[in-house]
Design a protein around this motif. Structure first.
Motif, mmCIF file in Angstrom:
data_model
loop_
_atom_site.group_PDB
_atom_site.id
_atom_site.type_symbol
_atom_site.label_atom_id
_atom_site.label_comp_id
_atom_site.label_asym_id
_atom_site.label_seq_id
_atom_site.Cartn_x
_atom_site.Cartn_y
_atom_site.Cartn_z
ATOM 1 N N LEU A 1 78.621 -7.902 28.365
ATOM 2 C CA LEU A 1 77.692 -8.157 27.422
ATOM 3 C C LEU A 1 77.730 -7.095 26.285
ATOM 4 C CD1 LEU A 1 74.597 -9.596 29.272
ATOM 5 C CD2 LEU A 1 76.442 -10.867 27.837
ATOM 6 N N PHE A 2 77.726 -6.037 26.698
ATOM 7 C CA PHE A 2 77.962 -5.005 25.524
ATOM 8 C C PHE A 2 79.275 -4.908 24.989
ATOM 9 C CE2 PHE A 2 74.578 -2.137 27.634
ATOM 10 C CZ PHE A 2 73.623 -2.140 26.524
ATOM 11 N N ALA A 3 80.345 -5.145 25.837
ATOM 12 C CA ALA A 3 81.805 -5.438 25.404
ATOM 13 C C ALA A 3 81.777 -6.531 24.208
ATOM 14 C CB ALA A 3 82.682 -5.471 26.471
ATOM 15 N N ILE A 4 81.138 -7.528 24.567
ATOM 16 C CA ILE A 4 81.124 -8.853 23.552
ATOM 17 C C ILE A 4 80.545 -8.243 22.375
ATOM 18 C CG2 ILE A 4 80.465 -11.140 23.268
ATOM 19 C CD1 ILE A 4 80.814 -11.713 26.040
ATOM 20 N N VAL A 5 79.498 -7.763 22.337
ATOM 21 C CA VAL A 5 78.923 -7.360 20.993
ATOM 22 C C VAL A 5 79.619 -6.432 20.097
ATOM 23 C CG1 VAL A 5 76.771 -6.241 19.987
ATOM 24 C CG2 VAL A 5 76.544 -7.986 21.887
ATOM 25 N N ILE A 6 80.359 -5.308 20.827
ATOM 26 C CA ILE A 6 80.986 -4.381 20.384
ATOM 27 C C ILE A 6 82.307 -5.005 19.623
ATOM 28 C CG2 ILE A 6 82.422 -2.277 20.452
ATOM 29 C CD1 ILE A 6 79.940 -1.580 22.791
ATOM 30 N N ALA A 7 82.946 -5.935 20.638
ATOM 31 C CA ALA A 7 84.222 -6.519 20.194
ATOM 32 C C ALA A 7 84.222 -7.346 19.046
ATOM 33 C CB ALA A 7 84.792 -7.414 21.352
ATOM 34 N N LEU A 8 82.992 -8.034 18.678
ATOM 35 C CA LEU A 8 82.852 -9.020 17.539
ATOM 36 C C LEU A 8 83.411 -8.288 16.193
ATOM 37 C CD1 LEU A 8 80.028 -11.011 18.638
ATOM 38 C CD2 LEU A 8 82.000 -11.891 18.427
ATOM 39 N N PRO A 9 82.612 -7.174 15.705
ATOM 40 C CA PRO A 9 83.080 -6.462 14.465
ATOM 41 C C PRO A 9 84.387 -5.670 14.751
ATOM 42 C CG PRO A 9 81.255 -5.229 15.710
ATOM 43 C CD PRO A 9 81.535 -6.472 16.418
ATOM 44 N N LEU A 10 84.628 -4.975 16.064
ATOM 45 C CA LEU A 10 85.707 -4.130 16.193
ATOM 46 C C LEU A 10 87.105 -5.107 16.095
ATOM 47 C CD1 LEU A 10 86.546 -1.458 16.870
ATOM 48 C CD2 LEU A 10 86.653 -1.985 19.228
ATOM 49 N N GLY A 11 87.007 -6.153 16.645
ATOM 50 C CA GLY A 11 88.151 -7.520 16.581
ATOM 51 C C GLY A 11 88.578 -7.766 15.298
ATOM 52 N N ILE A 12 87.672 -7.834 14.317
ATOM 53 C CA ILE A 12 87.755 -8.281 13.206
ATOM 54 C C ILE A 12 88.619 -7.035 12.320
ATOM 55 C CG2 ILE A 12 86.814 -8.474 10.738
ATOM 56 C CD1 ILE A 12 84.464 -10.022 12.175
ATOM 57 N N TRP A 13 88.150 -5.850 12.644
ATOM 58 C CA TRP A 13 89.097 -4.717 11.948
ATOM 59 C C TRP A 13 90.573 -4.542 12.532
ATOM 60 C CZ3 TRP A 13 89.305 0.697 14.159
ATOM 61 C CH2 TRP A 13 89.987 1.424 13.080
ATOM 62 N N ILE A 14 90.310 -4.434 13.935
ATOM 63 C CA ILE A 14 91.682 -4.195 14.957
ATOM 64 C C ILE A 14 92.641 -5.447 14.627
ATOM 65 C CG2 ILE A 14 92.618 -3.821 16.929
ATOM 66 C CD1 ILE A 14 90.276 -2.197 17.881
ATOM 67 N N LEU A 15 92.054 -6.722 14.763
ATOM 68 C CA LEU A 15 93.014 -7.754 14.885
ATOM 69 C C LEU A 15 93.437 -8.359 13.459
ATOM 70 C CD1 LEU A 15 91.804 -9.204 18.211
ATOM 71 C CD2 LEU A 15 93.675 -7.717 18.091
ATOM 72 N N ALA A 16 93.085 -7.789 12.433
ATOM 73 C CA ALA A 16 93.403 -8.423 11.254
ATOM 74 C C ALA A 16 94.877 -9.060 10.921
ATOM 75 C CB ALA A 16 92.877 -7.501 10.008
ATOM 76 N N PRO A 17 95.745 -8.016 11.304
ATOM 77 C CA PRO A 17 97.068 -8.688 11.244
ATOM 78 C C PRO A 17 97.157 -10.019 11.830
ATOM 79 C CG PRO A 17 97.257 -6.509 11.488
ATOM 80 C CD PRO A 17 95.770 -6.781 11.621
ATOM 81 N N LEU A 18 96.831 -10.132 12.971
ATOM 82 C CA LEU A 18 96.820 -11.441 13.850
ATOM 83 C C LEU A 18 95.878 -12.565 13.244
ATOM 84 C CD1 LEU A 18 96.901 -10.049 17.627
ATOM 85 C CD2 LEU A 18 98.895 -10.951 16.152
ATOM 86 N N ARG A 19 94.869 -12.152 12.842
ATOM 87 C CA ARG A 19 93.846 -13.198 12.166
ATOM 88 C C ARG A 19 94.597 -13.718 10.841
ATOM 89 N NH1 ARG A 19 90.076 -10.240 10.772
ATOM 90 N NH2 ARG A 19 90.311 -10.234 8.638
ATOM 91 N N LYS A 20 95.300 -12.952 10.140
ATOM 92 C CA LYS A 20 95.784 -13.598 8.936
ATOM 93 C C LYS A 20 96.871 -14.208 9.045
ATOM 94 C CE LYS A 20 94.181 -9.278 6.258
ATOM 95 N NZ LYS A 20 94.580 -8.208 5.599
ATOM 96 N N ARG A 21 97.770 -13.878 10.065
ATOM 97 C CA ARG A 21 98.861 -14.719 10.353
ATOM 98 C C ARG A 21 98.419 -15.930 10.667
ATOM 99 N NH1 ARG A 21 103.066 -12.402 14.755
ATOM 100 N NH2 ARG A 21 101.605 -13.200 15.965
ATOM 101 N N ALA A 22 97.190 -16.320 11.754
ATOM 102 C CA ALA A 22 96.722 -17.505 12.328
ATOM 103 C C ALA A 22 96.143 -18.254 10.973
ATOM 104 C CB ALA A 22 95.748 -17.296 13.228
ATOM 105 N N THR A 23 95.608 -17.762 10.203
ATOM 106 C CA THR A 23 94.830 -18.355 9.099
ATOM 107 C C THR A 23 96.106 -18.802 8.106
ATOM 108 O OG1 THR A 23 92.993 -16.723 9.096
ATOM 109 C CG2 THR A 23 93.432 -17.957 7.066
ATOM 110 N N ALA A 24 96.999 -17.867 8.017
ATOM 111 C CA ALA A 24 98.236 -18.341 6.900
ATOM 112 C C ALA A 24 98.763 -19.763 7.863
ATOM 113 C CB ALA A 24 99.133 -17.588 6.725
ATOM 114 N N SER A 25 99.077 -19.924 9.169
ATOM 115 C CA SER A 25 99.610 -21.058 9.790
ATOM 116 C C SER A 25 98.908 -22.242 9.601
ATOM 117 C CB SER A 25 99.964 -20.570 11.397
ATOM 118 O OG SER A 25 100.873 -19.623 11.302
#
Length: 108
Positions: A57-81
């Motif tokens: 549960l702590f990991a999920i809460v921490i991963a939400l904002p952390l994933g936005i920052w760390i996985l930005a290139p993957l998210r941008k690629r998925a959004t572009a697709s």
């Protein structure tokens, strides 16, 4: 009577699925890694009966904002697709509506 000019983005649907699946698995991997880190750090500092579900549960809460920052290139690629597939579908829908109205066919 379909030619290849109607589908200017071959494989865009497959690329969309691949990009979204990669992004999803990366998000899950971040949660799993954080869960392990939290759980084992708790063990190291002397908390012998630290529940795994609490670490998750702590990991999920921490991963939400952390994933936005760390996985930005993957998210941008998925959004572009997604945008590419949406644009193709919009263009195909407009062409279909024009044919149903009896208007001129687009050849681009």
């Amino acid at each position: 009577m379909s030619d290849n000019s109607d589908n200017q983005t071959p494989g865009a649907g497959g690329r969309l699925v691949r990009d979204v699946v990669i992004y999803t698995f990366a998000r899950i991997a971040v949660v799993v890694a954080l869960t392990a880190v939290i759980y084992y750090v708790a063990k190291l500092i002397g908390i012998s009966e630290f529940p795994l579900i609490v670490a998750l549960l702590f990991a999920i809460v921490i991963a939400l904002p952390l994933g936005i920052w760390i996985l930005a290139p993957l998210r941008k690629r998925a959004t572009a697709s997604i945008a590419l597939v949406d644009e193709r579908r919009r263009r195909e829908r407009e062409q279909l509506q024009a044919r149903l109205r009896g208007g001129p066919k687009k050849t681009d």
